[in-house]
Design a protein around this motif. Structure first.
Motif, PDB file in Angstrom:
ATOM      1  N   GLY A 134       0.837  -1.204   0.000  1.00  0.00           N
ATOM      2  CA  GLY A 134       0.000   0.000   0.000  1.00  0.00           C
ATOM      3  C   GLY A 134       0.859   1.236   0.000  1.00  0.00           C
ATOM      4  O   GLY A 134       1.794   1.364  -0.804  1.00  0.00           O
ATOM      5  N   GLY A 135       0.575   2.121   0.959  1.00  0.00           N
ATOM      6  CA  GLY A 135       1.192   3.446   0.989  1.00  0.00           C
ATOM      7  C   GLY A 135       2.707   3.446   0.860  1.00  0.00           C
ATOM      8  O   GLY A 135       3.268   4.147   0.011  1.00  0.00           O
ATOM      9  N   LEU A 136       3.353   2.646   1.694  1.00  0.00           N
ATOM     10  CA  LEU A 136       4.820   2.638   1.703  1.00  0.00           C
ATOM     11  C   LEU A 136       5.377   2.236   0.333  1.00  0.00           C
ATOM     12  O   LEU A 136       6.330   2.823  -0.167  1.00  0.00           O
ATOM     13  CB  LEU A 136       5.284   1.686   2.800  1.00  0.00           C
ATOM     14  CG  LEU A 136       6.739   1.239   2.892  1.00  0.00           C
ATOM     15  CD1 LEU A 136       7.096   1.035   4.354  1.00  0.00           C
ATOM     16  CD2 LEU A 136       6.952  -0.066   2.155  1.00  0.00           C
ATOM     17  N   ALA A 137       4.737   1.251  -0.258  1.00  0.00           N
ATOM     18  CA  ALA A 137       5.235   0.704  -1.519  1.00  0.00           C
ATOM     19  C   ALA A 137       4.956   1.635  -2.690  1.00  0.00           C
ATOM     20  O   ALA A 137       5.774   1.780  -3.597  1.00  0.00           O
ATOM     21  CB  ALA A 137       4.597  -0.654  -1.770  1.00  0.00           C
ATOM     22  N   PRO A 285       1.682 -10.154   2.906  1.00  0.00           N
ATOM     23  CA  PRO A 285       0.653  -9.117   3.057  1.00  0.00           C
ATOM     24  C   PRO A 285       0.838  -8.421   4.397  1.00  0.00           C
ATOM     25  O   PRO A 285       1.079  -9.080   5.405  1.00  0.00           O
ATOM     26  CB  PRO A 285      -0.660  -9.896   3.034  1.00  0.00           C
ATOM     27  CG  PRO A 285      -0.322 -11.302   2.703  1.00  0.00           C
ATOM     28  CD  PRO A 285       1.125 -11.514   3.009  1.00  0.00           C
ATOM     29  N   ASP A 286       0.760  -7.094   4.390  1.00  0.00           N
ATOM     30  CA  ASP A 286       1.048  -6.322   5.598  1.00  0.00           C
ATOM     31  C   ASP A 286      -0.129  -6.353   6.554  1.00  0.00           C
ATOM     32  O   ASP A 286      -1.221  -5.908   6.227  1.00  0.00           O
ATOM     33  CB  ASP A 286       1.347  -4.883   5.150  1.00  0.00           C
ATOM     34  CG  ASP A 286       1.064  -3.844   6.214  1.00  0.00           C
ATOM     35  OD1 ASP A 286       1.342  -4.121   7.394  1.00  0.00           O
ATOM     36  OD2 ASP A 286       0.583  -2.749   5.850  1.00  0.00           O
ATOM     37  N   ASP A 287       0.078  -6.894   7.747  1.00  0.00           N
ATOM     38  CA  ASP A 287      -0.998  -6.770   8.738  1.00  0.00           C
ATOM     39  C   ASP A 287      -0.517  -5.952   9.939  1.00  0.00           C
ATOM     40  O   ASP A 287      -1.130  -5.941  10.984  1.00  0.00           O
ATOM     41  CB  ASP A 287      -1.554  -8.130   9.164  1.00  0.00           C
ATOM     42  CG  ASP A 287      -0.489  -9.002   9.788  1.00  0.00           C
ATOM     43  OD1 ASP A 287       0.668  -8.540   9.917  1.00  0.00           O
ATOM     44  OD2 ASP A 287      -0.803 -10.141  10.166  1.00  0.00           O
ATOM     45  N   GLU A 378       2.526  -1.931  17.460  1.00  0.00           N
ATOM     46  CA  GLU A 378       2.521  -3.349  17.072  1.00  0.00           C
ATOM     47  C   GLU A 378       3.204  -3.575  15.724  1.00  0.00           C
ATOM     48  O   GLU A 378       3.511  -4.698  15.345  1.00  0.00           O
ATOM     49  CB  GLU A 378       1.101  -3.936  17.070  1.00  0.00           C
ATOM     50  CG  GLU A 378       0.136  -3.364  16.034  1.00  0.00           C
ATOM     51  CD  GLU A 378      -0.623  -2.121  16.513  1.00  0.00           C
ATOM     52  OE1 GLU A 378      -0.116  -1.415  17.425  1.00  0.00           O
ATOM     53  OE2 GLU A 378      -1.704  -1.841  15.955  1.00  0.00           O
ATOM     54  N   ALA A 379       3.427  -2.467  14.965  1.00  0.00           N
ATOM     55  CA  ALA A 379       4.071  -2.616  13.654  1.00  0.00           C
ATOM     56  C   ALA A 379       5.583  -2.517  13.743  1.00  0.00           C
ATOM     57  O   ALA A 379       6.274  -2.709  12.763  1.00  0.00           O
ATOM     58  CB  ALA A 379       3.525  -1.562  12.691  1.00  0.00           C
ATOM     59  N   LEU A 380       6.104  -2.197  14.934  1.00  0.00           N
ATOM     60  CA  LEU A 380       7.561  -2.100  15.064  1.00  0.00           C
ATOM     61  C   LEU A 380       8.153  -3.506  15.092  1.00  0.00           C
ATOM     62  O   LEU A 380       7.853  -4.309  15.967  1.00  0.00           O
ATOM     63  CB  LEU A 380       7.938  -1.335  16.338  1.00  0.00           C
ATOM     64  CG  LEU A 380       7.567   0.152  16.358  1.00  0.00           C
ATOM     65  CD1 LEU A 380       8.019   0.790  17.666  1.00  0.00           C
ATOM     66  CD2 LEU A 380       8.159   0.903  15.175  1.00  0.00           C
ATOM     67  N   GLY A 450      10.386  10.994   9.981  1.00  0.00           N
ATOM     68  CA  GLY A 450       9.005  10.592   9.792  1.00  0.00           C
ATOM     69  C   GLY A 450       8.543  11.128   8.453  1.00  0.00           C
ATOM     70  O   GLY A 450       9.290  11.823   7.762  1.00  0.00           O
ATOM     71  N   VAL A 451       7.286  10.824   8.092  1.00  0.00           N
ATOM     72  CA  VAL A 451       6.827  11.117   6.738  1.00  0.00           C
ATOM     73  C   VAL A 451       5.801  12.254   6.665  1.00  0.00           C
ATOM     74  O   VAL A 451       5.206  12.488   5.630  1.00  0.00           O
ATOM     75  CB  VAL A 451       6.302   9.830   6.061  1.00  0.00           C
ATOM     76  CG1 VAL A 451       7.455   8.934   5.675  1.00  0.00           C
ATOM     77  CG2 VAL A 451       5.330   9.075   6.965  1.00  0.00           C
ATOM     78  N   SER A 452       5.578  12.911   7.806  1.00  0.00           N
ATOM     79  CA  SER A 452       4.798  14.159   7.815  1.00  0.00           C
ATOM     80  C   SER A 452       5.274  14.907   9.050  1.00  0.00           C
ATOM     81  O   SER A 452       5.953  14.332   9.906  1.00  0.00           O
ATOM     82  CB  SER A 452       3.297  13.869   7.916  1.00  0.00           C
ATOM     83  OG  SER A 452       2.986  13.314   9.181  1.00  0.00           O
ATOM     84  N   GLY A 675      -0.262   9.327   4.896  1.00  0.00           N
ATOM     85  CA  GLY A 675      -1.417   9.194   4.016  1.00  0.00           C
ATOM     86  C   GLY A 675      -1.060   9.933   2.740  1.00  0.00           C
ATOM     87  O   GLY A 675      -0.813  11.137   2.747  1.00  0.00           O
ATOM     88  N   THR A 676      -0.961   9.190   1.623  1.00  0.00           N
ATOM     89  CA  THR A 676      -0.601   9.835   0.364  1.00  0.00           C
ATOM     90  C   THR A 676      -1.776   9.831  -0.605  1.00  0.00           C
ATOM     91  O   THR A 676      -1.761  10.561  -1.593  1.00  0.00           O
ATOM     92  CB  THR A 676       0.606   9.128  -0.286  1.00  0.00           C
ATOM     93  OG1 THR A 676       0.350   7.733  -0.240  1.00  0.00           O
ATOM     94  CG2 THR A 676       1.886   9.435   0.456  1.00  0.00           C
ATOM     95  N   GLY A 677      -2.786   9.014  -0.294  1.00  0.00           N
ATOM     96  CA  GLY A 677      -3.991   8.999  -1.138  1.00  0.00           C
ATOM     97  C   GLY A 677      -4.569  10.396  -1.211  1.00  0.00           C
ATOM     98  O   GLY A 677      -4.903  10.902  -2.296  1.00  0.00           O
TER      99      GLY A 677
END
Ligand code: KOT
Length: 829
Positions: A134-137, A285-287, A378-380, A450-452, A675-677
């Motif tokens: 998704g976003g990262l990719a 798949p990213d969970d 939890e994603a770390l 970070g990204v923002s 969020g890039t959408g």
């Protein structure tokens, strides 16, 4: 190297007289040539798919020319290079993008039409390259486009998965996953480099040897797999520069399982060889919850080891002194997924280059930069020590050594604060001992970002607080961006033409800041009229797609309200659906005469749920169950439709975004890193209904809150709301719509129970209840604005006009200057 030998060289130039030409007749010749000799079909009879293949090969030839020249130029100039390491790249289609960046779309269209083919139809033949979640990719893909366009000497490195992100099919409203065997019909965009391959080691033991009188560690592997390179040329726009995305595939190595051959077990030896290929078989798949899977660790190390061997070889081709490595190489870690590379570089410098620890460490900490893309704890990533010990035994030793040195340094700085030291340690003690990959990445990188703006603040104050206090100078922020080439020029040609007409130039395609001058015309009725026509054309395309796919006819007068992104509780698609139920309930309960005042809506939701994420899957089912009732209710008619778009991917986004009026970015504040959408919608003149999360705050700064519909708790209010929520009663309207789901108004009562439980009885971790009232108010504001056509058109134009800051060109320029220290290296034209 024969090509560079004097006399021969001349002869070659004579034979290959200049570059391939781009006029329609030359293109036609090339296409027919490829039909006959590459696709091996008769040039008198070939179908759309074969024409797509032949056209792609013709375009690829042009890419290869530029690619060669660019690589040669980089080699000659020897600038500092950026290597972008990412486990995921979501490239989508290549044909449409390459044709635009090469500037040959019109010529291709003309060439094809004379051959009896339609360019737009051929573009649709291509499947997506979905080597990411998704976003990262997708961000990686946008950034590659900007790196090429801005002439930076950069390469991307990743994995060539045979199975990309799963395809989503919907049966009776439930998501099912199907494998995405995307290479089935061949991939004209890659070049297999059979000679570029490296051995990658796994397992085994570490022994000691004496080299030049010094003790040295030697890793004796238990398994060796070969990494073979596949190159994907990435063309820049308005430049000949074409950079490389090198993806690695796993192949059995020559020496694999020699033992079995020797003992005569020929069949088993062959079977075992094939097992090597598993490493690059499938994308995870990213969970957002790390489980310490062995295959995942092997994928990470496999691509990192091959990339570093390749990078070091390229460096050594030109340089003798390894101390110069940081002057010539910047290594970018796209989240923690490639972070084992810091340890691998240490290993190579220590065990293969025989540098001292001090020298090796000095190099390592000068080359790596680390971008984090999440705030979710939890994603770390954490990897069990036992797992690393078995798969990468030497790396575990080095990690311990890095940690030891770091703990010593820390003690000097902060004294004996063992609690803080244990929080910051790379090694997590406990029942299961883990390596904290994020801590490793922060310790070993010279910048962390970070990204923002908001996300970076959270990294400093919540995620990496201890590190920020220790090294504030390491921390930066880099607001994400997306490429206007793909998200306007490729996907919205009518808007592209309109913008160029009003700005009287196409320069905005390379310099998106020029879009700001649209502001001067935002109230001009002529522009507004043309602007609305473009939107209408795109809505028609989308409406046709919806009808073919779901059988539902939607009205073009309705507001197209869209939420497309991965399904996750924090992104709150459930809130959206509850809002739709509320709207439905209101329509049902109002007087017939009042219905005339309702602003008609088509609510569109699309996205994939991670295969193991039960609640996300229930949200998809709920969307279908609610749609079933609403779309078939005659009281409602065109006033409200709910559509789920299956198998959301890059190509679907290219179709949906230009046709949207409003888009929703409604994550619980403090959860969406960026969020890039939202940026893609903004560029396409869609209004945003959003929480003040991730990139939204910066969008507000650019276009003003008065041109958006902002609602909900702010980032700093969320923790307090969470503490208090069991004491606060959810608004009645919220309780009522949840009750409708609970009571089986949309069927599947038992199935939806656990979903309803997530937002009631003092739970509601993502605060749907407390944001519900302001969500409905923002929706009402959007309705009000939509009715005022002039106001809406003006707001829409101002969105596009203010989107310049969210171009990945700006992001890449910021990274180049403030993080990587690289300069453009442009091919002379
Ligand atoms: C996945 C697993 C672990 C850590 C991070 C991720 C991740 C984050 N995958 N995608 N993201 C998104 O990255 C985008 C680009 O920076 C952001 O805009 C978005 O908010 C992240 O969710």
């Amino acid at each position: 190297k024969a090509g560079f030998l004097g006399g021969k060289n001349k002869r070659m130039f004579e034979l290959m007289d200049g570059f391939l030409k781009n006029d329609p007749v030359s293109l036609q010749k090339d296409i027919l040539h490829h039909v006959e000799y590459t696709v091996a079909r008769s040039r008198f009879s070939f179908d759309d798919f074969e024409a797509y293949q032949a056209l792609s090969h013709s375009v690829r030839d042009r890419l290869i020319e530029r690619w060669h020249d660019t690589q040669q130029h980089f080699k000659k100039k020897d600038p500092k290079r950026l290597y972008f390491l990412s486990l995921e790249f979501l490239m989508g289609r290549s044909l449409s993008n390459s044709v635009i960046n090469l500037g040959i779309k019109d010529q291709c269209a003309e060439a094809l039409s004379q051959l009896g083919f339609e360019y737009e139809v051929l573009v649709e033949q291509e499947g997506d390259a979905a080597l990411g979640n998704g976003g990262l990719a997708r961000l990686s893909a946008c950034q590659m486009d900007s790196l090429a366009t801005l002439d930076f000497p950069a390469w991307g490195y990743g994995l060539r998965y045979q199975y990309g992100l799963f395809r989503q099919i919907i049966i009776d409203g439930f998501q099912h996953e199907q494998p995405d065997y995307w290479l089935n019909f061949g991939n004209p965009w890659e070049i297999e480099r059979v000679h570029v391959s490296y051995p990658v080691k796994f397992y085994g033991t570490v022994e000691e040897e004496i080299v030049n009188g010094k003790k040295c560690k030697v890793w004796i592997p238990g398994e060796t797999v070969e990494a073979v390179a596949y190159d994907n040329p990435i063309p820049g726009y308005g430049t000949r520069n074409t950079i490389n995305l090198r993806l690695w595939a796993a192949k059995p190595s020559e020496g694999h399982d020699i033992e079995s051959y020797n003992t005569g077990d020929y069949i088993n030896a062959i079977v075992n060889r094939q097992k090597a290929e598993i490493i690059s078989n499938v994308l995870y798949p990213d969970d957002r919850s790390y489980q310490g899977k062995e295959l995942r660790l092997k994928q990470q190390y496999f691509f990192v080891s091959a990339s570093l061997q390749d990078i070091i070889r390229r460096f050594k081709d030109v340089h003798d002194n390894i101390d110069e490595f940081p002057d010539k190489v910047a290594l970018q870690l796209n989240d923690t997924h490639p972070s084992i590379s810091v340890v691998e570089l240490m290993r190579v410098l220590l065990d293969e280059e025989h540098l001292s620890w001090k020298k090796a460490w000095n190099i390592v900490k000068k080359v790596f930069t680390f971008t984090s893309h999440t705030v979710l704890p939890e994603a770390l990533e954490k990897v069990p020590v036992d797992l690393i010990e078995s798969v990468l035994p030497r790396h575990l030793q080095i990690i311990y050594d890095i940690n030891f040195a770091f703990m010593e340094e820390l003690k000097k700085k902060i004294g004996q604060d063992y609690v803080r030291m244990s929080r910051m340690s790379i090694v997590e003690e406990g029942a299961v001992k883990n390596i904290r990959v994020a801590n490793l990445s922060v310790v070993c990188s010279h910048t962390v970002n970070g990204v923002s703006k908001a996300h970076s603040k959270l990294l400093e104050t919540r995620v990496f607080t201890d590190f920020y206090e220790l090294w504030p100078e390491k921390f930066q922020y880099k607001t994400n961006g997306v490429t206007q080439r793909r998200w306007i020029v490729v996907s919205n040609p009518s808007l592209c033409a309109l913008i160029s007409k009003w700005l009287k130039t196409e320069s905005w395609i390379r310099n998106v800041d020029l879009l700001t001058s649209l502001r001067d015309h935002a109230s001009n009725p002529n522009l507004q009229h043309e602007w609305n026509m473009v939107k209408k054309i795109n809505k028609m395309r989308l409406a046709e797609y919806i009808e073919t796919m779901s059988g539902v006819k939607v009205s073009l007068d309705a507001m197209f309200d869209v939420q497309i992104k991965r399904i996750h509780e924090y992104k709150r698609q459930f809130l959206n659906i509850l809002g739709v139920i509320h709207r439905y309930d209101c329509i049902k309960n109002m007087e017939e005469s009042d219905r005339k005042k309702v602003v008609p809506r088509v609510c569109i939701i699309g996205g994939k749920a991670p295969p193991g994420y039960e609640i996300a899957k229930k949200i998809i089912k709920l969307c279908h169950a609610v749609a079933e009732i609403i779309n078939n209710d005659n009281d409602v008619g065109d006033l409200l439709k709910l559509i789920f778009i299956p198998d959301y991917n890059v190509s679907v986004a290219e179709l949906v975004i230009p046709g949207s009026d409003l888009s929703q970015h409604i994550s619980t504040a403090g959860h969406e890193a960026s969020g890039t959408g939202s940026m893609k919608f903004l560029m396409n003149g869609c209004l945003l209904l959003a929480t003040a999360d991730g990139s939204t705050n910066e969008i507000i700064e650019e276009i003003g809150a008065e041109n958006m519909f902002i609602f909900g708790a702010k980032i700093n209010e969320v923790p307090t709301l969470r503490e208090k929520k069991s004491a606060i009663k959810a608004p009645l309207q919220f309780a009522r719509v949840v009750r409708m789901v609970r009571d089986g108004h949309f069927g599947f009562k038992d199935y939806f129970k656990s979903l309803c439980d997530t937002v009631e009885n003092g739970k509601d971790f993502y605060l749907l209840g407390s944001d519900f009232t302001s969500y409905l108010e923002a929706q009402a504001e959007a309705d009000k604005a939509y009715v005022d056509k002039e106001k809406w058109s003006k707001m829409s134009i101002l969105c596009t006009a203010g989107s310049g800051r969210f171009s990945s060109d700006r992001t890449i320029e910021d990274y180049a200057e403030e993080t990587w220290g690289i300069q453009p290296c442009k091919l002379p034209s």
